[in-house]
Design a protein around this motif. Sequence first.
Motif, PDB file in Angstrom:
ATOM      1  N   ASN A 123       0.815  -1.207   0.000  1.00  0.00           N
ATOM      2  CA  ASN A 123       0.000   0.000   0.000  1.00  0.00           C
ATOM      3  C   ASN A 123       0.859   1.271   0.000  1.00  0.00           C
ATOM      4  OD1 ASN A 123       0.927   0.377   2.590  1.00  0.00           O
ATOM      5  ND2 ASN A 123      -0.831  -0.643   3.510  1.00  0.00           N
ATOM      6  N   THR A 124       0.190   2.390  -0.070  1.00  0.00           N
ATOM      7  CA  THR A 124       0.853   3.680  -0.160  1.00  0.00           C
ATOM      8  C   THR A 124       1.662   3.999   1.095  1.00  0.00           C
ATOM      9  OG1 THR A 124      -0.985   4.444  -1.524  1.00  0.00           O
ATOM     10  CG2 THR A 124       0.453   6.126  -0.605  1.00  0.00           C
ATOM     11  N   LEU A 137       5.041   2.565   0.924  1.00  0.00           N
ATOM     12  CA  LEU A 137       5.869   3.313  -0.017  1.00  0.00           C
ATOM     13  C   LEU A 137       6.366   4.623   0.584  1.00  0.00           C
ATOM     14  CD1 LEU A 137       3.997   2.711  -3.390  1.00  0.00           C
ATOM     15  CD2 LEU A 137       6.196   1.772  -2.665  1.00  0.00           C
ATOM     16  N   VAL A 138       5.516   5.273   1.361  1.00  0.00           N
ATOM     17  CA  VAL A 138       5.920   6.506   2.042  1.00  0.00           C
ATOM     18  C   VAL A 138       7.040   6.216   3.036  1.00  0.00           C
ATOM     19  CG1 VAL A 138       5.142   8.298   3.675  1.00  0.00           C
ATOM     20  CG2 VAL A 138       3.717   7.692   1.717  1.00  0.00           C
TER      21      VAL A 138
END
Length: 171
Positions: free
Chosen positions: A62-63, A66-67
Amino acid sequence: MMTTHSDIEQYRWILDRTVESVKSVDGKNGVTTAILAGLAAILFSNDNFSSSVFAALSGKSNTMCLVMLAGILISTALVIFSLFASLIPRTKCEGDSSLYFGTIAKHKDFLSYKRELVSQDYSIEDDLVNQIYINSKICRTKMRWHSVASFSTYLLILFIAGFSICYVIGV
């Protein structure tokens, strides 16, 4: 005003303290470097961490992961850059002192250097004060970059923990 032996000793004491402060920052940089090397060794030898990074990069995550991964990369780059900046500070006035090894080594022999020290326009007091000033600037620069490296190391550890937690719980 005449410089006394006591004045010279006080200047030497101040210079010694300043040089010790520079050494102290270098020692702290060594600890930060060891922490960074330890983290790299642990993470790169861990197959689960490596596979989770590849999964995050391939879009299987999920995002938030990635962050966190971006935070790891940015803080790692910042730690490495700031460590190098702290290890190699530059000043514009290093060659102005007859106490600076680079200036001493430029003389063709020790007699040439000795003539410079006994010349009428040379002042050991001025030279010591100059070295105190130069080393203080070097120490300040080293300390500022070390502070950035330390803060970035803390961020790196937080991002690694955050990435690991996000990946495990699938957030």
